[in-house]
Design a protein around this motif. Structure first.
Motif, short mmCIF file in Angstrom:
data_model
loop_
_atom_site.label_atom_id
_atom_site.label_comp_id
_atom_site.label_asym_id
_atom_site.label_seq_id
_atom_site.Cartn_x
_atom_site.Cartn_y
_atom_site.Cartn_z
N ALA A 242 0.90 -1.18 -0.03
CA ALA A 242 0.09 0.08 0.10
C ALA A 242 0.70 1.20 0.00
O ALA A 242 0.68 2.28 -0.81
N ALA A 243 1.74 1.13 0.95
CA ALA A 243 2.73 2.42 0.91
C ALA A 243 3.40 2.60 -0.29
O ALA A 243 3.70 3.63 -0.66
N ALA A 244 3.91 1.69 -1.27
CA ALA A 244 4.45 1.72 -2.41
C ALA A 244 3.59 2.45 -3.32
O ALA A 244 4.09 2.96 -4.48
N HIS A 245 2.05 2.24 -3.15
CA HIS A 245 1.35 2.89 -4.35
C HIS A 245 0.58 4.05 -3.78
O HIS A 245 -0.43 4.54 -4.29
N ASN A 246 1.07 4.67 -2.54
CA ASN A 246 0.50 5.81 -1.95
C ASN A 246 -1.04 5.72 -1.53
O ASN A 246 -1.60 6.85 -1.79
N ILE A 247 -1.24 4.58 -1.11
CA ILE A 247 -2.82 4.37 -0.61
C ILE A 247 -2.67 3.75 0.59
O ILE A 247 -1.58 3.45 1.11
N SER A 248 -3.68 3.96 1.22
CA SER A 248 -3.73 3.28 2.65
C SER A 248 -3.90 1.68 2.74
O SER A 248 -4.37 1.25 1.71
N THR A 249 -3.58 0.84 3.79
CA THR A 249 -3.73 -0.53 3.96
C THR A 249 -5.02 -0.86 3.90
O THR A 249 -5.59 -1.65 3.11
N SER A 250 -6.03 -0.04 4.32
CA SER A 250 -7.62 -0.46 4.34
C SER A 250 -8.08 -0.07 2.81
O SER A 250 -8.83 -0.95 2.54
N TYR A 251 -7.54 0.80 2.10
CA TYR A 251 -7.90 0.89 0.74
C TYR A 251 -7.28 -0.23 0.02
O TYR A 251 -8.33 -0.63 -1.03
N LEU A 252 -6.24 -0.84 0.32
CA LEU A 252 -5.83 -1.91 -0.46
C LEU A 252 -6.81 -3.05 -0.22
O LEU A 252 -7.04 -3.82 -1.14
N HIS A 253 -7.13 -3.29 0.89
CA HIS A 253 -7.96 -4.53 1.41
C HIS A 253 -9.16 -4.18 0.55
O HIS A 253 -9.84 -5.07 0.04
N ARG A 254 -9.68 -2.97 0.54
CA ARG A 254 -11.09 -2.86 -0.23
C ARG A 254 -10.94 -3.21 -1.83
O ARG A 254 -11.96 -3.65 -2.41
N LEU A 255 -9.83 -2.75 -2.26
CA LEU A 255 -9.50 -3.16 -3.72
C LEU A 255 -9.73 -4.74 -3.76
O LEU A 255 -10.12 -5.02 -4.98
N PHE A 256 -8.99 -5.42 -3.17
CA PHE A 256 -9.05 -6.91 -2.99
C PHE A 256 -10.64 -7.61 -2.59
O PHE A 256 -10.58 -8.75 -2.41
N GLN A 257 -11.60 -6.67 -2.19
CA GLN A 257 -12.72 -7.33 -1.38
C GLN A 257 -13.58 -8.29 -2.35
O GLN A 257 -14.32 -9.25 -1.75
N HIS A 258 -13.64 -7.80 -3.51
CA HIS A 258 -14.13 -8.54 -4.52
C HIS A 258 -13.32 -9.83 -5.40
O HIS A 258 -13.98 -10.40 -6.42
N GLU A 259 -12.25 -9.74 -5.03
CA GLU A 259 -11.26 -10.71 -5.61
C GLU A 259 -11.47 -12.19 -4.66
O GLU A 259 -12.21 -12.09 -3.56
N GLU A 260 -11.03 -13.38 -5.23
CA GLU A 260 -11.07 -14.45 -4.55
C GLU A 260 -10.27 -14.75 -3.37
O GLU A 260 -10.53 -15.59 -2.50
N GLU A 261 -9.36 -14.02 -3.19
CA GLU A 261 -8.29 -13.99 -1.94
C GLU A 261 -8.18 -12.60 -1.45
O GLU A 261 -8.10 -11.46 -2.07
N THR A 262 -7.80 -12.42 -0.30
CA THR A 262 -7.25 -11.28 0.40
C THR A 262 -5.88 -11.00 -0.32
O THR A 262 -5.18 -11.77 -0.77
N VAL A 263 -5.36 -9.74 0.10
CA VAL A 263 -4.22 -9.40 -0.67
C VAL A 263 -2.90 -10.22 0.21
O VAL A 263 -2.10 -10.77 -0.76
N ALA A 264 -3.04 -10.61 1.23
CA ALA A 264 -2.25 -11.44 1.99
C ALA A 264 -2.19 -12.77 1.54
O ALA A 264 -1.11 -13.37 1.33
N ALA A 265 -3.35 -13.41 1.16
CA ALA A 265 -3.44 -14.72 0.92
C ALA A 265 -2.82 -14.86 -0.67
O ALA A 265 -2.32 -15.72 -1.09
N TRP A 266 -3.09 -13.72 -1.21
CA TRP A 266 -2.62 -13.73 -2.90
C TRP A 266 -1.18 -13.76 -2.95
O TRP A 266 -0.54 -14.43 -3.83
N ILE A 267 -0.47 -13.01 -2.07
CA ILE A 267 1.06 -12.83 -2.07
C ILE A 267 1.39 -14.13 -1.51
O ILE A 267 2.32 -14.72 -2.08
#
Length: 332
Positions: A242-267
């Motif tokens: 999130a920091a590398a893209h100048n967004i908050s961690t909570s916004y990053l999680h919202r971007l992934f909320q409609h994906e099959e996995e959370t961002v941590a699970a995808w990594i």
């Protein structure tokens, strides 16, 4: 092994090579006419790998001109974007009244539904040109078609940034195609589309001019490409991403909320899939498991073993041994 279609003039008597190649390419699902500079000396080696709906091609050939005419489009129009990565020689492209030339490590997009001419010229001292690229159904790219069309014939660089990452992906999958299973194809196709979309989003400098949904999708593609390029870094986490893209961690999680996995699970899954691939690779048999784990962002062997066992139902050592036995049985 990935599903592959191959054509090579070495399998044909020299006098028949040009006519055989001309007939072959005229009967593909993207048919083209061919003119050879020296038909009697024609050399062609072509490979096409099936990555689900995406086709990854590589071709080395003598200097020649390929034409896709309106008549051939009417004969077969699969509605594809055609991405080319020039690796050796010069590629000239003419379409819609525009002409451009592309040097090694230039990327260029064109549309199989539009008439165009490709002129391949060998470099000084070389007999053949070399290139690779993708055929992608238009509907697979998440950016607006009008935006993508603005990139037709535009020179994109494979020498830096996401372009380099895409070029490495294309060449590595082609080189290591035998180490993948057929069911890996669609997953690799998804990676190819993600990288290409991220490259396009970067080239378009998408921002507030796009609808919110398209802007978020483009940002998500950039984030996925960033993650794939930094899997080796044990400090790669949702927070640092999130920091590398100048967004908050909570916004990053919202971007992934409609994906099959959370961002941590995808990594985690991306890291495990790459470690899994390396463990099954006979050429890497002597590399210690802990070294492969560290290569993909698991500095603690115990953490890697636990995560691997949870994902694949066995310890990494057993997986490597099992893969080795299968390889010997198949005479790898």
């Amino acid at each position: 092994m990935l599903i592959e279609t191959a054509f090579c003039t070495r399998d044909v008597l020299a006098p028949d090579r040009f006519s055989c190649w001309r007939e072959h390419i005229s009967q593909t699902y993207v048919p083209m006419d061919v003119e050879g500079d020296h038909p009697a000396d024609t050399t062609v080696s072509q490979r096409i790998l099936a990555l689900g709906a995406v086709q990854l091609w590589t071709m080395e050939h003598s200097p020649m001109t390929l034409r896709r005419t309106q008549k051939l489009i009417q004969q077969s129009d699969p509605e594809l974007y055609h991405l080319s990565l020039n690796l050796r020689g010069t590629m000239g492209l003419t379409s819609s009244g525009h002409e451009a030339e592309y040097e090694p490590y230039d990327l260029v997009l064109h549309d199989t539904s539009q008439p165009h001419l490709i002129r391949a010229t060998a470099s000084h001292g070389e007999d053949t040109t070399l290139g690779t690229g993708l055929f992608i159904p238009r509907k697979l790219l998440p950016l607006p078609e009008m935006a993508i069309d603005s990139l037709i014939m535009r020179r994109l660089s494979a020498r830096e940034g996401i372009g380099t990452l895409l070029a490495q992906f294309l060449t590595q999958v082609t080189r290591d195609s035998g180490s993948y299973r057929p069911d890996d194809g669609p997953r690799l196709g998804t990676v190819a589309v993600d990288l290409l979309s991220a490259l396009f989003a970067h080239a378009l400098d998408v921002g507030d001019s796009l609808p919110l949904e398209s802007h978020q999708q483009a940002l998500l593609l950039r984030i996925r490409a960033f993650i794939q390029a930094n899997l080796h870094d044990p400090q790669l986490t949702p927070r640092t991403t999130a920091a590398a893209h100048n967004i908050s961690t909570s916004y990053l999680h919202r971007l992934f909320q409609h994906e099959e996995e959370t961002v941590a699970a995808w990594i985690r899954r991306q890291r495990l899939e790459r470690a899994c691939h390396d463990l099954a690779d006979p050429a890497q048999r002597t590399i210690p498991i802990h070294a492969i784990a560290a290569r993909w962002g698991f500095p603690r062997a115990a953490d890697f073993t636990r995560a691997f066992h949870s994902a694949y139902g066995m310890p990494p050592k057993d997986y490597r041994n099992q893969s080795s036995q299968h390889c010997r049985a198949d005479s790898c």
